[in-house]
Design an enzyme around this catalytic site. Structure first.
Site, PDB file in Angstrom:
ATOM      1  CE1 TYR A  64      45.904  19.812 -76.484  1.00 17.32           C
ATOM      2  CE2 TYR A  64      44.284  21.525 -76.803  1.00 17.32           C
ATOM      3  CZ  TYR A  64      45.138  20.844 -75.987  1.00 17.32           C
ATOM      4  OH  TYR A  64      45.218  21.177 -74.657  1.00 17.32           O
TER       5      TYR A  64
ATOM      6  CG  HIS B 112      51.123  21.710 -74.491  1.00 15.81           C
ATOM      7  ND1 HIS B 112      50.419  21.337 -75.601  1.00 15.81           N
ATOM      8  CD2 HIS B 112      50.353  21.289 -73.455  1.00 15.81           C
ATOM      9  CE1 HIS B 112      49.301  20.745 -75.249  1.00 15.81           C
ATOM     10  NE2 HIS B 112      49.232  20.699 -73.955  1.00 15.81           N
TER      11      HIS B 112
HETATM   12  N1  LIG Z   1      47.514  22.354 -71.036  1.00 12.50           N
HETATM   13  C1  LIG Z   1      47.246  21.067 -70.958  1.00 12.50           C
HETATM   14  O1  LIG Z   1      48.146  20.231 -70.789  1.00 12.50           O
HETATM   15  C2  LIG Z   1      45.829  20.608 -71.078  1.00 12.50           C
HETATM   16  C3  LIG Z   1      45.465  19.307 -70.687  1.00 12.50           C
HETATM   17  C4  LIG Z   1      44.114  18.935 -70.792  1.00 12.50           C
HETATM   18  C5  LIG Z   1      43.181  19.855 -71.263  1.00 12.50           C
HETATM   19  N2  LIG Z   1      43.563  21.097 -71.654  1.00 12.50           N
HETATM   20  C6  LIG Z   1      42.588  22.094 -72.165  1.00 12.50           C
HETATM   21  O2  LIG Z   1      41.503  22.162 -71.259  1.00 12.50           O
HETATM   22  C7  LIG Z   1      40.293  21.917 -71.970  1.00 12.50           C
HETATM   23  C8  LIG Z   1      39.248  21.285 -71.071  1.00 12.50           C
HETATM   24  O3  LIG Z   1      39.734  20.120 -70.459  1.00 12.50           O
HETATM   25  P1  LIG Z   1      39.259  18.662 -70.929  1.00 12.50           P
HETATM   26  O4  LIG Z   1      38.818  18.752 -72.310  1.00 12.50           O
HETATM   27  O5  LIG Z   1      40.363  17.745 -70.630  1.00 12.50           O
HETATM   28  O6  LIG Z   1      38.099  18.273 -69.937  1.00 12.50           O
HETATM   29  P2  LIG Z   1      36.838  18.965 -69.196  1.00 12.50           P
HETATM   30  O7  LIG Z   1      36.472  20.249 -69.838  1.00 12.50           O
HETATM   31  O8  LIG Z   1      37.137  18.927 -67.743  1.00 12.50           O
HETATM   32  O9  LIG Z   1      35.711  17.871 -69.465  1.00 12.50           O
HETATM   33  C9  LIG Z   1      35.236  17.605 -70.737  1.00 12.50           C
HETATM   34  C10 LIG Z   1      34.176  16.519 -70.623  1.00 12.50           C
HETATM   35  O10 LIG Z   1      33.052  17.005 -69.883  1.00 12.50           O
HETATM   36  C11 LIG Z   1      31.860  16.763 -70.594  1.00 12.50           C
HETATM   37  N3  LIG Z   1      30.953  17.895 -70.307  1.00 12.50           N
HETATM   38  C12 LIG Z   1      31.187  19.212 -70.497  1.00 12.50           C
HETATM   39  N4  LIG Z   1      30.162  19.942 -70.031  1.00 12.50           N
HETATM   40  C13 LIG Z   1      29.250  19.077 -69.549  1.00 12.50           C
HETATM   41  C14 LIG Z   1      27.989  19.226 -68.948  1.00 12.50           C
HETATM   42  N5  LIG Z   1      27.469  20.434 -68.728  1.00 12.50           N
HETATM   43  N6  LIG Z   1      27.304  18.100 -68.587  1.00 12.50           N
HETATM   44  C15 LIG Z   1      27.830  16.873 -68.819  1.00 12.50           C
HETATM   45  N7  LIG Z   1      29.013  16.658 -69.406  1.00 12.50           N
HETATM   46  C16 LIG Z   1      29.733  17.765 -69.749  1.00 12.50           C
HETATM   47  C17 LIG Z   1      32.248  16.675 -72.038  1.00 12.50           C
HETATM   48  O11 LIG Z   1      31.399  15.760 -72.712  1.00 12.50           O
HETATM   49  P3  LIG Z   1      30.313  16.236 -73.809  1.00 12.50           P
HETATM   50  O12 LIG Z   1      31.087  16.462 -75.074  1.00 12.50           O
HETATM   51  O13 LIG Z   1      29.406  15.054 -73.895  1.00 12.50           O
HETATM   52  O14 LIG Z   1      29.636  17.445 -73.285  1.00 12.50           O
HETATM   53  C18 LIG Z   1      33.655  16.096 -71.965  1.00 12.50           C
HETATM   54  O15 LIG Z   1      33.624  14.675 -71.970  1.00 12.50           O
HETATM   55  C19 LIG Z   1      40.748  21.012 -73.130  1.00 12.50           C
HETATM   56  O16 LIG Z   1      39.792  20.907 -74.159  1.00 12.50           O
HETATM   57  C20 LIG Z   1      42.033  21.705 -73.521  1.00 12.50           C
HETATM   58  O17 LIG Z   1      41.756  22.843 -74.309  1.00 12.50           O
HETATM   59  C21 LIG Z   1      44.871  21.480 -71.555  1.00 12.50           C
END
Ligand SMILES: NC(=O)c1ccc[n+]([C@@H]2O[C@H](COP(=O)([O-])OP(=O)(O)OC[C@H]3O[C@@H](n4cnc5c(N)ncnc54)[C@H](OP(=O)(O)O)[C@@H]3O)[C@@H](O)[C@H]2O)c1
Length: 290
Positions: A49, A111
């Site tokens: 990241y 990862h």
């Molecule tokens: N291990 C892996 O391969 C892997 C892959 C992907 C992700 N991850 C981890 O998982 C974490 C979360 O997944 P993600 O970041 O992919 O996606 P997510 O948490 O499913 O979605 C994030 C999105 O949702 C929006 N959001 C969050 N809360 C909201 C709400 N209450 N109302 C409206 N919009 C909302 C955010 O926008 P706003 O900023 O506008 O709120 C952002 O665009 C990552 O940050 C990372 O740490 C790991």
């Protein structure tokens, strides 16, 4: 906030804050500090990241300012593909630790299930036995790769972080994890905001009964399946909303209604597609990206 006990007895929060795509150090640091203020204690970063330093500096500041103490925090980071293999993984861990400015990591994950992850796993086992990490695990391991690793390692992974949200339930993957005592953790629990999840009719209608949003309903659903979740936001109101999920429970009828949303496949990342393995294997981290 509720916690879950991993198979080695370590408690892990059920809800955490992820920092994927937060490339700008200042913004990332501000988000992490805001998340601490909103109540989050678990933070999920990764070498890939490129923001371990920003996360570590913000958490250091939160501790210094008395907002939280180190023991209350649960810090997760991940080993990238190019650093698989025993010696390389050990070195990469030291670099992550240094960038984070920490003495230990709470949970260290492989990862991606690519390159020499058996060698990497031996390094993680060693780090765990030396007390450098409180727990070790993997991410994006399919049921058969996880089974193989569990059956051929001294210490089984304690966590497998995979994509889990109302449009992708992965019940079979969860069944295998339970069989081996591996704690599931959801990435993209809000489907990265795709498929109009925040205005999804089923999630909204369920949430409305409890005075909650579609986002809160989606997060709560995973938590009620005993799945730990890491969610991301750059908006303080969203962080607070996503954290406010501890005062309601879904009924059996709610869960049945969510069952129908399962597409049975990922629309974010298809790990069965060789193009994904190629893409990730080609991604190389260099000093300037870390
Ligand atoms: N291990 C892996 O391969 C892997 C892959 C992907 C992700 N991850 C981890 O998982 C974490 C979360 O997944 P993600 O970041 O992919 O996606 P997510 O948490 O499913 O979605 C994030 C999105 O949702 C929006 N959001 C969050 N809360 C909201 C709400 N209450 N109302 C409206 N919009 C909302 C955010 O926008 P706003 O900023 O506008 O709120 C952002 O665009 C990552 O940050 C990372 O740490 C790991």
């Amino acid at each position: 906030m509720d916690e879950i006990v991993l198979k080695n007895g370590v408690s892990m929060p059920l809800l955490g804050f992820g920092v994927l795509q937060m490339k700008d150090s200042k913004e990332c640091g501000q988000c992490v500090l805001q998340a601490v203020r909103s109540g989050y204690r678990m933070f999920d970063t990764a070498a890939s990241y490129g923001n371990e330093q920003a996360v570590g500096a913000a958490l250091k500041r939160a501790v210094k300012d008395g907002m939280v103490c180190r023991e209350e925090l649960f810090v997760i980071t991940k080993l990238w593909i190019q650093d698989a293999g025993e010696a390389a993984a050990e070195k990469a861990f030291e670099q992550s630790l240094k960038r984070l400015g920490l003495d230990y990591i709470d949970l260290y994950l492989i990862h991606q299930p690519y390159n020499d992850y058996y060698g990497a796993w031996r390094a993680l086992e060693k780090l765990y036995l030396e007390g450098r990490v409180r727990a070790i695990g993997v991410s994006n391991f399919s049921p058969e790769r996880l089974t193989d690793l569990c059956m051929n390692s001294e210490i089984m992974p304690m966590v497998n972080q995979i994509e889990l949200h109302p449009f992708y339930h992965q019940e079979e993957a969860l069944r295998i994890m339970r069989e081996f005592g591996v704690q599931p953790q959801a990435w993209a629990p809000l489907c990265e905001g795709l498929k109009q999840i925040f205005s999804n009719k089923v999630l909204r209608q369920i949430g409305k009964k409890y005075g909650k949003s579609a986002a809160q309903t989606a997060l709560r659903w995973n938590i009620e399946r005993q799945v730990s979740v890491v969610t991301r936001s750059s908006v303080p109101e969203h962080m607070e909303e996503d954290f406010d999920i501890w005062d309601f429970s879904l009924s059996e009828a709610d869960k049945k209604a969510i069952e129908i949303l399962d597409l049975g496949c990922s629309e974010i990342m298809d790990y069965g597609n060789p193009a994904i393995a190629k893409m990730f294997n080609r991604k190389k981290l260099c000093d300037s990206t870390l």
